[in-house]
Motif scaffolding. Structure first.
Motif, mmCIF file in Angstrom:
data_model
loop_
_atom_site.group_PDB
_atom_site.id
_atom_site.type_symbol
_atom_site.label_atom_id
_atom_site.label_comp_id
_atom_site.label_asym_id
_atom_site.label_seq_id
_atom_site.Cartn_x
_atom_site.Cartn_y
_atom_site.Cartn_z
ATOM 1 N N ASP A 90 -7.222 -3.643 -6.785
ATOM 2 C CA ASP A 90 -6.685 -2.390 -6.238
ATOM 3 C C ASP A 90 -6.938 -1.235 -7.209
ATOM 4 O OD1 ASP A 90 -5.219 -0.711 -4.546
ATOM 5 O OD2 ASP A 90 -3.292 -1.295 -5.402
ATOM 6 N N ARG A 116 -12.066 4.271 -6.635
ATOM 7 C CA ARG A 116 -11.103 4.777 -7.626
ATOM 8 C C ARG A 116 -11.801 5.674 -8.638
ATOM 9 N NH1 ARG A 116 -5.925 4.257 -5.807
ATOM 10 N NH2 ARG A 116 -5.230 2.093 -5.704
ATOM 11 N N HIS A 171 1.598 -6.267 -5.221
ATOM 12 C CA HIS A 171 0.496 -5.436 -5.717
ATOM 13 C C HIS A 171 0.927 -4.051 -6.217
ATOM 14 C CE1 HIS A 171 0.193 -3.085 -1.874
ATOM 15 N NE2 HIS A 171 -0.414 -2.198 -2.639
ATOM 16 N N HIS A 191 -3.812 -5.576 1.835
ATOM 17 C CA HIS A 191 -2.750 -5.283 0.857
ATOM 18 C C HIS A 191 -1.987 -3.984 1.149
ATOM 19 C CE1 HIS A 191 -5.601 -2.469 -0.896
ATOM 20 N NE2 HIS A 191 -4.647 -2.014 -1.678
ATOM 21 N N ASP A 192 -2.647 -2.986 1.759
ATOM 22 C CA ASP A 192 -1.977 -1.701 2.016
ATOM 23 C C ASP A 192 -1.548 -1.559 3.476
ATOM 24 O OD1 ASP A 192 -1.705 -0.488 -0.456
ATOM 25 O OD2 ASP A 192 -3.629 0.550 -0.381
ATOM 26 N N HIS A 241 -10.835 2.332 1.139
ATOM 27 C CA HIS A 241 -10.186 1.772 -0.055
ATOM 28 C C HIS A 241 -9.866 0.279 0.155
ATOM 29 C CE1 HIS A 241 -7.216 1.005 -3.195
ATOM 30 N NE2 HIS A 241 -6.307 0.752 -2.265
HETATM 31 FE FE FE2 Z 1 -4.268 -0.021 -2.532
#
Ligand code: FE2
Ligand code: FE2
Length: 195
Positions: free
Chosen positions: A130, A136, A112, A52-53, A23
């Motif tokens: 994202d 997704r 985010h 970002h995660d 992801h």
């Molecule tokens: Fe994410």
């Protein structure tokens, strides 16, 4: 010593499950693609997307504790739903651990999860990347992709609208930043209110 992209990838691979790592790379690629299409900084977008995660696999208890100890809470809903803190805590840790110093990237990571009323181009780009990265799969994602690749700001607005609609349908809590971000995008894009 500066960390190169491969170094950042190794850091994320160690922190995340294989699915979440895929992801992260998907968000990085999507952010870079959108940046390239819109004359924005591709390298910065890729790195923000990749990282970002960073705090995504910390438990709610850990996130909340760290956020409370460091005065990172912006709204009481984060105490009720501590997973919302993974952006804020991720940015905090990346800076504290000296892994990222670029404030624009840190802000995009912080923003985010909920969106933010004062999102700059990078925050908006990571928010929507994202949402639409290739892994997704949810009803409406293809439409969101089509809108975003036509006009990425309209994509951000559509993403925020999608989040708010989804949360209302579930009768779930809504972070005030998501609502504020959505109203700000509506204002920026100049779409007239129907009423
Ligand atoms: Fe994410
Ligand atoms: Fe996230």
């Amino acid at each position: 010593m500066a960390i190169d992209v491969e170094g950042y990838k190794i850091i994320m691979q160690k922190r995340l499950s294989p699915a979440r790592y895929v992801h992260s790379v998907g968000v990085a690629n999507t952010a870079a693609k959108l940046a390239g299409m819109n004359n924005l900084d591709i390298e910065k977008s890729y790195l923000a997307g990749l990282m970002h995660d960073y705090a995504r696999e910390m438990s709610g208890t850990e996130l909340l504790l760290l956020a409370q100890e460091n005065n990172l809470i912006t709204d009481h809903i984060e105490v009720i739903k501590p997973d919302l803190l993974h952006g804020t805590v991720g940015a905090f840790l990346l800076e504290q651990e000296g892994l990222i110093t670029d404030q624009q990237i840190l802000t995009a990571i912080r923003n985010h999860t909920t969106g933010h009323p004062e999102m700059d181009w990078l925050s908006k780009l990571i928010y929507i990347a994202d949402y639409i990265e290739p892994e997704r799969k949810f009803p409406g994602v293809d439409k969101l992709r089509t809108i975003t690749y036509q006009d990425w700001n309209l994509g951000v607005l559509a993403g925020l609208n999608h989040t708010l609609t989804y949360l209302l349908q579930k009768a779930a809590f809504i972070h005030p930043y998501s609502l504020m971000a959505r109203n700000r995008m509506l204002e920026e894009i100049g779409i007239k209110d129907c009423n």
